[in-house]
Enzyme design. Structure first.
Site, mmCIF file in Angstrom:
data_model
loop_
_atom_site.group_PDB
_atom_site.id
_atom_site.type_symbol
_atom_site.label_atom_id
_atom_site.label_comp_id
_atom_site.label_asym_id
_atom_site.label_seq_id
_atom_site.Cartn_x
_atom_site.Cartn_y
_atom_site.Cartn_z
ATOM 1 C CB CYS A 102 15.648 26.702 12.463
ATOM 2 S SG CYS A 102 14.994 25.232 11.642
ATOM 3 C CB CYS A 142 16.273 23.058 13.602
ATOM 4 S SG CYS A 142 16.249 23.778 11.970
ATOM 5 C CG ASP A 143 16.912 24.729 17.195
ATOM 6 O OD1 ASP A 143 17.500 23.657 16.998
ATOM 7 O OD2 ASP A 143 17.351 25.823 16.808
#
Ligand code: NAP
Length: 328
Positions: A136, A139-140
């Site tokens: 992701c 997200c990261d």
């Protein structure tokens, strides 16, 4: 034992499930949506969505899903946290077990469990997941500011993620097993235009190196057979998705990859009263717009099927009352 009994339970709260919720709620079926482990589905972890109709300048995926959820909640939809861990589709009403504990009964079931990211299947990938390996980018990405990272895959997800990663990272390597990308032309062109992105063609990730966190990749060029180490701090895996249909194995007909078979032109599965929508049954299109379409179809199929079975318990007064409300 007295179990909770519903007319319709929708499994999954991505674009298909929430669309099915909006339609079944407006049909006064008071749907219960079991959100599952990834509420919001794939759009909840994407950035800009540019091809969802109605948003001229695009919209962020999580924001779009907030709209879906608010719209479903505006009518009589109950959204509940939990994951369906097993089902019994031989009995009527159907039995759904939540988190291995609670049993729910439902006259009709709409499956909208979507699909989850695939992984390469390397031992070190599992070990280093969350320590430099991620599926992701949204997200990261921020964990890799000014660092060099790699992304594996050649589809739309890989291109979108690579472009997104350039906002944070000093360098993004796209590692693809062929010389030709699968991604749509517009995304390919945008990725090619980014100075920070370098493509490594005809190459496989043989191993992920690092003790406590990712330090590099062992790569193999499949044309020359050459292997070498690419030092990087993070690996993003974007090699496609697999349908979340394991709990229906043995009950529903599906293909070898796990996509549920539906009757052409409908969302009927091989069990009457069980309907499948979204990426759990769509191997071909896999778009938010098509998931919305099949979520809507599943709701209409379920409503008509319930009516044909005399299982709709909506009083006319109730229905007219709601109609008057919605026209206020
Ligand atoms: P995808 O289209 O299935 O592409 C997966 C990519 O990973 C392919 O390039 C494939 O290589 C590669 N791959 C698969 N298994 C691999 C392995 N074991 N090792 C190395 N490489 C591997 O998946 P996706 O990009 O996630 O897209 C899924 C669907 O969502 C598509 O329909 C896509 O159009 C849609 N999507 C749309 C958007 C958008 O429109 N904005 C954004 C994201 C996703 P090969 O090419 O050699 O098969």
């Amino acid at each position: 034992m007295n179990f909770e009994h519903r007319q319709v339970i929708i499994i999954g709260a991505g674009s298909a499930g929430l669309t099915a919720a909006i339609y079944t709620a407006r049909a006064n079926l008071k749907p219960l949506v079991i959100r599952g482990p990834e509420p919001g589905g794939q759009l909840a972890t994407t950035t800009e969505v540019e091809n969802y109709p109605g948003f001229v300048n695009g919209i962020l995926g999580p924001e779009l899903m907030e709209h879906f959820e608010a719209q479903a909640a505006r009518f009589d939809t109950e959204l509940r946290y939990g994951t369906i861990t097993s089902v019994d589709l031989a009995q009527r009403p159907f039995r759904l077990i939540v988190d291995d504990e609670k049993t729910l009964l439902s006259d009709a079931v709409i499956i909208a469990t979507g699909a989850s990211p695939k992984y390469l299947g390397l031992e070190n990938e599992k070990r280093l997941l969350g320590h430099g390996v991620s599926s992701c980018a949204t997200c990261d990405a921020a964990f890799f500011r000014e660092q060099e990272v790699a992304i594996v895959g050649g589809g739309d997800t890989a291109m979108e993620d690579a472009i997104f990663l350039t906002r944070f990272c000093s360098k993004v390597y796209v590692i693809h097993r062929r010389k030709k990308l699968r991604a749509t032309k517009i995304l390919q062109e945008r990725a090619f235009a980014k100075e920070k992105i370098s493509f490594i063609w005809n190459t496989l990730v043989e191993d992920i190196l690092g003790e406590d966190e990712v330090e590099g990749l062992l790569l193999k060029n499949i044309e020359t057979g050459e292997t070498y180490i690419l030092p990087i701090a993070g690996l993003f895996v974007a090699i496609g998705y697999q349908p979340n249909t394991k709990i229906f194995q043995g009950w529903l007909e599906m293909d070898s990859k796990g996509y549920i078979h539906t009757l052409p032109g409908s969302t009927y599965t091989n069990i009457a009263g069980v309907f499948a929508s979204g990426d759990a049954q769509d191997y071909v299109y896999r778009q938010a717009a098509t998931a919305v379409g099949t979520g809507c179809m599943a709701a209409i199929d379920a409503e008509r099927w319930l009516e044909s079975q005399n299982l709709v318990s909506v009083s006319l007064a109730d229905k007219w009352g709601r109609l008057a409300d919605s026209q206020d």
